[in-house]
Each structure stands twice: as structure tokens, then as C-alpha cells.
Design a protein around this motif. Structure first.
Motif, PDB file in Angstrom:
ATOM      1  N   PHE A 281      -7.834   0.663   4.745  1.00 56.72           N
ATOM      2  CA  PHE A 281      -6.769   0.700   5.746  1.00 56.72           C
ATOM      3  C   PHE A 281      -5.398   0.817   5.076  1.00 56.72           C
ATOM      4  O   PHE A 281      -4.501   1.507   5.573  1.00 56.72           O
ATOM      5  N   GLY A 282      -5.240   0.133   3.946  1.00 56.03           N
ATOM      6  CA  GLY A 282      -3.959   0.190   3.233  1.00 56.03           C
ATOM      7  C   GLY A 282      -3.654   1.585   2.725  1.00 56.03           C
ATOM      8  O   GLY A 282      -2.525   2.094   2.905  1.00 56.03           O
ATOM      9  N   ILE A 283      -4.633   2.232   2.101  1.00 53.90           N
ATOM     10  CA  ILE A 283      -4.415   3.583   1.567  1.00 53.90           C
ATOM     11  C   ILE A 283      -4.191   4.585   2.702  1.00 53.90           C
ATOM     12  O   ILE A 283      -3.345   5.479   2.604  1.00 53.90           O
ATOM     13  N   THR A 284      -4.947   4.407   3.799  1.00 54.00           N
ATOM     14  CA  THR A 284      -4.750   5.271   4.958  1.00 54.00           C
ATOM     15  C   THR A 284      -3.324   5.156   5.478  1.00 54.00           C
ATOM     16  O   THR A 284      -2.673   6.154   5.829  1.00 54.00           O
ATOM     17  N   MET A 285      -2.821   3.908   5.484  1.00 54.78           N
ATOM     18  CA  MET A 285      -1.468   3.696   5.985  1.00 54.78           C
ATOM     19  C   MET A 285      -0.428   4.268   5.032  1.00 54.78           C
ATOM     20  O   MET A 285       0.590   4.813   5.467  1.00 54.78           O
ATOM     21  N   VAL A 286      -0.677   4.168   3.715  1.00 55.58           N
ATOM     22  CA  VAL A 286       0.242   4.765   2.748  1.00 55.58           C
ATOM     23  C   VAL A 286       0.326   6.273   2.966  1.00 55.58           C
ATOM     24  O   VAL A 286       1.415   6.872   2.947  1.00 55.58           O
ATOM     25  N   ALA A 287      -0.834   6.902   3.190  1.00 54.97           N
ATOM     26  CA  ALA A 287      -0.850   8.353   3.456  1.00 54.97           C
ATOM     27  C   ALA A 287      -0.052   8.668   4.718  1.00 54.97           C
ATOM     28  O   ALA A 287       0.706   9.660   4.764  1.00 54.97           O
ATOM     29  N   GLY A 288      -0.220   7.804   5.751  1.00 54.84           N
ATOM     30  CA  GLY A 288       0.539   8.018   6.987  1.00 54.84           C
ATOM     31  C   GLY A 288       2.032   7.860   6.766  1.00 54.84           C
ATOM     32  O   GLY A 288       2.845   8.616   7.337  1.00 54.84           O
ATOM     33  N   ILE A 289       2.414   6.888   5.945  1.00 53.92           N
ATOM     34  CA  ILE A 289       3.838   6.660   5.663  1.00 53.92           C
ATOM     35  C   ILE A 289       4.425   7.839   4.883  1.00 53.92           C
ATOM     36  O   ILE A 289       5.548   8.288   5.140  1.00 53.92           O
ATOM     37  N   VAL A 290       3.646   8.346   3.910  1.00 52.96           N
ATOM     38  CA  VAL A 290       4.107   9.507   3.145  1.00 52.96           C
ATOM     39  C   VAL A 290       4.344  10.696   4.083  1.00 52.96           C
ATOM     40  O   VAL A 290       5.340  11.420   3.973  1.00 52.96           O
ATOM     41  N   LEU A 291       3.405  10.870   5.027  1.00 54.55           N
ATOM     42  CA  LEU A 291       3.524  11.975   5.978  1.00 54.55           C
ATOM     43  C   LEU A 291       4.751  11.806   6.871  1.00 54.55           C
ATOM     44  O   LEU A 291       5.557  12.732   7.050  1.00 54.55           O
ATOM     45  N   TYR A 292       4.908  10.582   7.409  1.00 58.63           N
ATOM     46  CA  TYR A 292       6.029  10.319   8.316  1.00 58.63           C
ATOM     47  C   TYR A 292       7.365  10.331   7.572  1.00 58.63           C
ATOM     48  O   TYR A 292       8.332  10.973   8.001  1.00 58.63           O
ATOM     49  N   GLY A 293       7.415   9.641   6.432  1.00 58.97           N
ATOM     50  CA  GLY A 293       8.662   9.597   5.664  1.00 58.97           C
ATOM     51  C   GLY A 293       9.027  10.958   5.095  1.00 58.97           C
ATOM     52  O   GLY A 293      10.218  11.326   5.051  1.00 58.97           O
ATOM     53  N   HIS A 295       8.354  13.776   6.439  1.00 54.19           N
ATOM     54  CA  HIS A 295       8.899  14.533   7.573  1.00 54.19           C
ATOM     55  C   HIS A 295      10.373  14.196   7.792  1.00 54.19           C
ATOM     56  O   HIS A 295      11.206  15.097   8.028  1.00 54.19           O
ATOM     57  N   LEU A 296      10.733  12.915   7.726  1.00 52.72           N
ATOM     58  CA  LEU A 296      12.122  12.500   7.902  1.00 52.72           C
ATOM     59  C   LEU A 296      13.017  13.096   6.816  1.00 52.72           C
ATOM     60  O   LEU A 296      14.140  13.559   7.094  1.00 52.72           O
ATOM     61  N   LEU A 297      12.526  13.062   5.561  1.00 49.99           N
ATOM     62  CA  LEU A 297      13.330  13.582   4.452  1.00 49.99           C
ATOM     63  C   LEU A 297      13.503  15.100   4.546  1.00 49.99           C
ATOM     64  O   LEU A 297      14.609  15.634   4.350  1.00 49.99           O
ATOM     65  N   ILE A 298      12.411  15.801   4.833  1.00 52.35           N
ATOM     66  CA  ILE A 298      12.466  17.270   4.888  1.00 52.35           C
ATOM     67  C   ILE A 298      13.417  17.738   5.988  1.00 52.35           C
ATOM     68  O   ILE A 298      14.165  18.717   5.826  1.00 52.35           O
ATOM     69  N   ASN A 299      13.425  17.018   7.089  1.00 54.86           N
ATOM     70  CA  ASN A 299      14.251  17.424   8.236  1.00 54.86           C
ATOM     71  C   ASN A 299      15.593  16.687   8.279  1.00 54.86           C
ATOM     72  O   ASN A 299      16.291  16.765   9.306  1.00 54.86           O
TER      73      ASN A 299
END
Length: 607
Positions: A281-293, A295-299
């Protein structure tokens, strides 16, 4: 939780360990957090372009905001001393922080280990002391192996799960909270998003560890059975081999061993599953945070910088470590609580024989020992009923009669191994319940049919329970017991080890060592329970001579099945079905032509 806190009471004085542990743990967490907090300034320094315009410094932040404070000072160093000096400053700070963090972590672990050992010491002492204070009836109803399992194995489980959990309860939540505070300081929106994993992970893990406590109880009971089987097999090895029961014993032990293995494997599966699940669950959440964060940085949808984002990911990956430790502790605590309940049950077991609040110490024996209308029962079975018997000072009283009549029970009541249900036993007119058990037993020497010796030297077995015995006193006792000559013939004389339960000696030699032990105590009252019945004729003659020496000028209560042992007794009491049916001298009882005469005619007693 009641069991948990009660087990922790054995850590007293806990403040001696808790205060320094809290201080060192707090400092360890602070410096460990600092190491990660320095990641953003480090990245800022590495990616700073040499010779570029000065970076905006901004207002000096509060010290609580670790990230902003270090960013401020690193920016100040870059603007005033250059990138290289700033990099040196950051690296030096990381090294010092790592040194202090690990130093305080080591100190906190040392303190916790001292607490763990201290708790184990107190718990094991309390268990053993209470077991030694329990009445003899308790040991008749309990498996010895189960008691050994509780004192040895269960206490160890308590040590490593319950006291280990104490470390997790304070350190890991503190680390988790500190990391979460830093995450909020970096990015509140990302931190709130990351919280989605916690309730899901907690729910799944709770389902996994749900049955662990029941399995832990079954596991410890099975282990206790195995220890019992082992003890019985080793104690009765001759009988096992004589009756060709080796395969039966092997099979019985193996079946219990398989059962124990099945339970422990099932427990291990559940315990080991909790950690990978939380990590997944922790690694899954890290992947989700990388994806979400990402997205914020790119845009450009956030004020979060790239170094801060990398630092956030690093911190969140570390958040799972204390969370994982907490989930592991929840799976381990069930085993500890189950073992703790078994240990506390043994500690809570109350002895049925205790000293009265106003009990007195008795220092001598002057008149007589009396049974006055004594009745005793094992649960529902009445063993003695209305026993009246006087044992005058200086006399030898023999108890005879069919097996199961209650003779050994009468003897066990005198030193208060058990107490009668009604009636009383007096010594010089004083009820023995109003006398301290230790002073009462100090007046008595006991020699049983079974020669109980300890795996120690002959000297220490004779001097058992005494620390200030002179060698000449031990030798004098051995001479009276007809043991001195054979002791000198052994390999190391009085320093010869007798082996487990005295197996290196013959039956007659073991019994004479036991008699020497009683002689050394020099008690005015002797209790002899069929002390010669298990011996061959030659050994019996030597032991009987030793017993005669022992009984000189002493009050003796003797149980025997041999005429040679009791025919010279001053008083013979014939016990049948828990009652004194005849009483008198050997000649008087023969003339009565009653049960005693029938026993003689049936050759129950042998010359």
C-alpha cells in the motif's frame, strides 16, 4: 489492555528507564528527520548555477519550520560565499546530524534493552517464587512440563513482544508524527492526498491479524504438552524401553510436534503477511503521489519546487517504515498477551497453605504431636475421617495398613504440605496453623521412599539448603547414615557429582545420602515414609541401621510395610479407609487378632 499494563508493572521502577529513553528517542527522531530535511537544501545547492544572480532570501522563518530555516541559510551561504561553500556547509551538517541521530538511537536501544531484561528478571522471579510457594496439591493436578513452559518459554515471548511493543508505542508514532508534520510543511495538499492509504491499510491488516491471539494460546498450550512429553520420556526412560514403548512415545511426541508446527506456521503466515501488505500500500501510494505531484509540477499548478517534491517523496517513503513497525507490533502483541495471560495465571495462583497473620515461630518440641479429629479430602474423595492419634516426644510411632488408607496423607499434613478440612493438628498443644510453616518444618526431617537428590555433588546434597556447613559436620552426618565409606570409594569423594536425580548411585546409596541430609539438619521429629521398601535386602540392612541411628533420641513417625521396620515401634497405629482401627504395640496388636494380625498372616510385612 489490562493484561498489557499489568505485565508492564513488572518494569518498575519504569521511570528509571522511561525518562532517559524518551529524551534519547526524541533527539534521535529529531536528528533522523533532519537528515531528510536537508535533502531539499542539498538539491538546491547542487542544481544552483555558479555565478548566477543572487537568489531571493526572503524573511527569516521560524525555527519550527525546519525546511524553510535550512533553505534560508543555504540560500544565504550561496549568495554570500558561493555554491561550493554552501555545499560544504550542507554536507557537514548532514554528517553531524547523522552522527548524533545514530548515537541517540544507539543509546535509546541500550536503555530499552535494559528495561526488557529488567522486566524479564522481575517477571521470571515472580513466577518462580509463586510456584515455590504453592501447595503440593497444585503440582498433582498440573503437568510439570506446562509449568516449565510458562516459566521459560512464555516469559520469553512476553519479553520480546510486550516490552518490545513499548518501544514501538512511543518511538514509531513519534517518528510518524514528525514526518507527517514535515510533509504538511512541504505540501499540505499532497499530504492530505497521501492519507487515503492509511485507513485502507489499517482495515486490511486488522483482518489479517484477527485470529492471532487464539492461535497464540493454542500454540503455547501445545508447546507445554511437548515439554511434558519430553519430561515424562526422560524421567521414565527405563520403563519406556522395558515395555517396548519407544515407538509409542516417539509417535505421541511427533503428533504434538506436528500440531505445534501447524499452528506456528499459520501464525507466521498471518504475521508475515501484515508487513508486505502495508509495504504494498505504501509503494502504491508513493506511485500515486509521484503521478499527482508530477502533474502539478508539469502544469505549474503548485508552488512546490522540484527539490521540495523529491524531498516529499523521500519523506513519504520513510513514513511507511514506522507505519510498518506499528502494524508488525499489532500482529506480535497478540502472542505476547496470550503468553502473558498464561504467566499471570500462574502468578495469580494462590497457595492453599499460608501462615496466619498472627502466626508465631516455634523453637522446640517438648511434649507431643497430636491429631485431633482430623478429616481430609481430595476434592470430593474423603481420605481421612476423624483421625485421633498422639505421638509423644521421644517415641517411635508406626503407621501400617492397606495401601490407599491415608498413611502418607497423615504424614503430609504434619509439616503443613496440606491442611485438613476439619479438626486440627497440634504440637505441644499449639495448633500448627498458628505456627509459621518455616519454623514448623525446621523441627522435622523427612526421608521418603523416593530418594530425591539434585544434580550436584554429594557434599552439596547432604548440606542441601545450608550455606555455612563445615565439612566435618557433613562427614559426621554421613557416618551416622552409613554413607561415609562408600562416599570415599567414589571418584572424587564428597565432591563427586551424583548425576541427574542421583542416577550415578545405587538405590541404597541414594537413600543413605538422603538420611545423612536429615541427620545434618538434626531435627527433633523424623518423618519416614517407607524409606526401605524399594531396596534390596543388603541395602535395606544398611539403610535400616542408618535409620535406627537417625531415630535415636528423636520422635519418629514411620510408614512401613516390613515387619523389621515397625515391630520395635513404641506405638503402632493401623490405618484402614482413613480411620485408626487399631492401636498398640506389636505384641498387643497380635493378641487382638484383628486387622494387624491378618496383615501379618497375609505376609504383607516381611522380615
Amino acid at each position: 489492555m489490562k493484561t498489557y499494563f499489568r505485565l508492564l508493572s513488572f518494569a518498575k521502577p519504569i521511570e528509571k528507564f522511561a525518562i532517559p529513553y524518551i529524551i534519547t528517542t526524541v533527539l534521535s527522531v529529531i536528528f533522523s528527520t533532519l537528515n531528510l530535511a536537508l535533502l531539499a537544501p542539498l538539491l538546491t545547492t547542487i542544481f544552483a548555477k555558479h555565478g548566477q544572480q543572487k537568489m531571493p532570501l526572503g524573511p527569516k522563518p521560524a525555527l519550527v519550520d525546519i525546511m524553510a530555516t535550512f533553505k534560508y541559510y543555504v540560500t544565504y551561504a550561496i549568495n554570500n560565499f558561493g555554491v561550493w561553500v554552501a555545499l560544504e556547509f550542507v554536507c557537514a551538517t548532514i554528517v553531524v546530524s547523522a552522527l548524533l541521530g545514530n548515537l541517540f538511537r544507539y543509546l535509546s536501544q541500550r536503555i530499552m534493552e535494559n528495561l526488557r531484561v529488567h522486566t524479564l528478571l522481575n517477571l521470571r522471579r515472580a513466577v518462580f517464587n509463586n510456584v515455590m510457594n504453592l501447595h503440593l496439591g497444585f503440582f498433582s493436578n498440573e503437568r510439570k512440563g506446562d509449568i516449565i513452559s510458562k516459566v521459560a518459554s512464555d516469559v520469553q515471548v512476553v519479553q520480546f513482544s510486550v516490552t518490545g511493543t513499548l518501544q514501538v508505542i512511543f518511538k514509531e508514532p513519534l517518528t510518524l508524527i514528525t514526518f507527517l508534520v514535515v510533509l504538511f510543511l512541504i505540501s499540505p495538499s499532497l499530504t492530505l492526498y497521501s492519507f487515503l492509504v492509511i485507513p485502507v491499510s489499517a482495515f486490511v491488516i486488522s483482518k489479517i491479524v484477527k485470529r492471532l491471539k487464539a492461535q497464540a494460546i493454542a500454540s503455547q498450550q501445545s508447546y507445554g504438552n511437548m515439554i511434558s512429553y519430553l519430561d515424562e520420556a526422560l524421567s521414565g526412560i527405563k520403563i519406556v524401553k522395558a515395555f517396548n514403548a519407544t515407538e509409542f512415545i516417539k509417535t505421541r511426541f511427533d503428533e504434538e510436534n506436528k500440531r505445534y508446527s501447524r499452528i506456528t506456521k499459520s501464525m507466521a503466515r498471518r504475521q508475515q503477511l501484515a508487513s508486505p501488505v502495508s509495504e504494498f500500500f505504501g509503494i502504491t501510494m508513493v506511485a500515486g503521489i509521484v503521478l499527482y505531484g508530477g502533474h502539478l509540477l508539469i502544469n505549474n499548478a503548485s508552488t512546490l519546487t522540484a527539490p521540495e517534491f523529491v524531498t516529499f517523496i523521500a519523506f513519504f517513503s520513510q513514513v511507511m517504515r514506522p507505519a510498518k513497525a506499528i502494524s508488525d507490533s499489532f500482529s506480535n502483541i497478540h502472542s505476547g498477551i496470550a503468553a502473558g495471560e498464561r504467566v499471570l495465571d500462574l502468578i495469580d495462583e494462590q497457595p492453599m497453605v499460608t501462615d496466619a497473620p498472627d502466626a508465631i515461630n516455634i523453637t522446640g518440641f517438648n511434649e507431643a504431636l497430636k491429631f485431633e479429629n482430623v478429616t481430609f479430602a481430595y476434592q470430593e474423595k474423603i481420605v481421612l475421617s476423624g483421625i485421633n492419634l498422639t505421638i509423644p516426644k521421644g517415641k517411635t510411632v508406626a503407621l501400617v495398613g492397606p495401601s490407599g488408607g491415608g498413611k502418607s496423607t497423615m504424614m503430609d499434613l504434619i509439616p503443613r504440605f496440606m491442611d485438613p478440612q476439619s479438626g486440627r493438628i497440634t504440637i505441644d498443644g499449639q495448633d500448627i496453623k498458628q505456627v509459621t510453616a518455616s519454623s514448623l518444618r525446621a523441627l522435622m526431617g523427612v526421608v521418603n521412599q523416593e530418594s530425591v537428590l539434585f544434580n550436584d555433588t554429594i557434599f552439596n546434597n547432604i548440606a542441601f539448603g545450608k550455606t555455612d556447613v563445615r565439612p566435618e559436620d557433613v562427614e559426621a552426618a554421613a557416618r551416622i547414615a552409613n554413607a561415609h565409606n562408600f562416599i570415599l570409594e567414589t571418584e572424587n569423594g564428597y565432591d563427586t557429582n551424583v548425576g541427574d536425580r542421583g542416577t550415578k548411585l545405587s538405590g541404597g546409596q541414594r537413600q543413605r545420602i538422603c538420611i545423612a541430609r536429615a541427620v545434618l539438619n538434626n531435627p527433633p521429629i523424623m518423618l519416614l515414609d517407607e524409606a526401605t521398601s524399594a531396596l534390596d535386602t543388603e541395602s535395606e540392612k544398611l539403610v535400616q541401621e542408618a535409620l535406627n541411628n537417625l531415630m535415636k533420641n528423636r520422635t519418629s513417625l514411620v510408614i512401613a510395610h516390613r515387619l523389621s521396620t515397625i515391630q520395635n515401634a513404641d506405638i503402632i497405629a493401623v490405618i484402614e479407609s482413613g480411620r485408626v482401627v487399631e492401636q498398640g504395640t506389636h505384641q498387643e496388636l497380635l493378641k487382638q487378632n484383628g486387622l494387624y494380625r491378618r496383615l501379618i498372616d497375609m505376609q504383607t510385612f516381611n522380615e
